[in-house]
Enzyme design. Structure first.
Site, short mmCIF file in Angstrom:
data_model
loop_
_atom_site.label_atom_id
_atom_site.label_comp_id
_atom_site.label_asym_id
_atom_site.label_seq_id
_atom_site.Cartn_x
_atom_site.Cartn_y
_atom_site.Cartn_z
CG ASN A 133 7.32 47.35 90.72
OD1 ASN A 133 7.28 46.40 91.50
ND2 ASN A 133 8.03 47.30 89.60
CG HIS A 147 12.78 46.99 87.71
ND1 HIS A 147 12.19 45.82 87.29
CD2 HIS A 147 13.88 47.17 86.91
CE1 HIS A 147 12.88 45.31 86.28
NE2 HIS A 147 13.90 46.11 86.03
CG ASP A 200 9.45 46.66 85.13
OD1 ASP A 200 9.02 46.64 86.28
OD2 ASP A 200 9.92 45.67 84.55
C1 GRF Z 1 13.60 42.52 94.37
O1 GRF Z 1 14.85 42.47 93.74
C2 GRF Z 1 12.71 43.56 93.71
O2 GRF Z 1 13.41 44.64 93.19
C3 GRF Z 1 12.10 42.79 92.59
O3 GRF Z 1 11.90 41.49 93.09
C4 GRF Z 1 12.82 41.24 94.16
C5 GRF Z 1 12.01 40.87 95.34
O4 GRF Z 1 12.80 40.45 96.42
N1 GRF Z 1 10.91 43.42 92.08
P1 GRF Z 1 12.16 40.20 97.85
O5 GRF Z 1 10.99 39.24 97.66
O6 GRF Z 1 11.70 41.52 98.39
O7 GRF Z 1 13.25 39.59 98.68
#
Ligand code: GRF
Length: 218
Positions: free
Chosen positions: A120, A122, A163
């Protein structure tokens, strides 16, 4: 002469080894786009499926533009269950599952089928600013209000809690010039788009190693 011939073939073999990945999304899909763009320089990954809990999302449009099969999971009509997804992804021979902006908790039964194969991204330096409710601008508002001088993306293995899986990679950036949570979001997102393809390519090269519960990137 013979040795060089074999070495040449071996390099070709390595170059043609392609890691099959599935990407879970819920919204915009800019990280999905970054992954797809990274294939232009290194052809070491193939996105074999994009999965979302929302039928209507920009990320699905990106998948469709790139002729990548899409699946919905959850309550939307025609959605798959997580156990159906296990069968689909196993059949497609998925090797890495990337949560890139996926907002739902992945059930433990699904995780057990893909041990150390789900990661994932974050948008903060975990273990700070993670957990339930810490997504999107909520994260950047908390960081902004704290007055922290640094933030940045974290990539980690996925376990049954939000997370909290083992950290794979982090990139610390100076956010002292940020004037709003949106500024932090822009700065961190830019780094996400570099770090996520970098880490995925390291998986493709077999250079992500787990040793004594810590992750080493070679
Ligand atoms: C990103 O900031 C990621 O870290 C978080 O959600 C957001 C997703 O953005 N988990 P995108 O859909 O990839 O533009």
């Amino acid at each position: 002469m013979t040795i060089f011939y074999y070495l040449g073939n071996f390099n070709n073999f390595l170059r043609h080894f392609i890691l099959k990945i599935a990407v879970f999304v819920s919204g915009r899909g800019s990280n999905l786009q970054a992954i797809l763009e990274s294939r232009l320089t290194k052809e070491s990954i193939e996105v074999i499926a994009v999965i979302s809990n929302k039928k209507q999302c920009a990320a699905f449009e990106i998948a469709e533009l790139n002729s990548i099969p899409t699946f919905t999971v959850g309550n939307e009509p025609e959605s798959k269950s997580y156990s159906q997804l296990v069968s689909i992804l196993t059949e497609l021979k998925v090797e890495l599952i990337v949560l890139a902006g996926y907002l739902k908790l992945i059930p433990l039964d699904f995780i057990k089928n893909f041990k150390e194969k789900i990661i994932n991204i974050h948008p903060a330096l975990l273990p700070l600013y993670g957990g339930k409710g810490m997504y999107g601008l909520n994260v950047h508002k908390a960081v902004f209000n704290s007055g922290d001088k640094f933030s940045g993306p974290t990539i980690h293995f996925v376990n049954e809690r939000y997370d909290s899986g083992t950290i794979i990679a982090q990139e610390k950036i100076d956010i002292s010039g940020a004037k709003s949570p949106d500024d932090i979001s822009d700065m961190v997102l830019k780094k996400e788009h570099e770090l996520l393809p970098f880490v995925i390519n390291k998986f493709a090269e077999g250079k992500v190693i787990i040793e004594s519960n810590r992750v080493k990137i070679l």
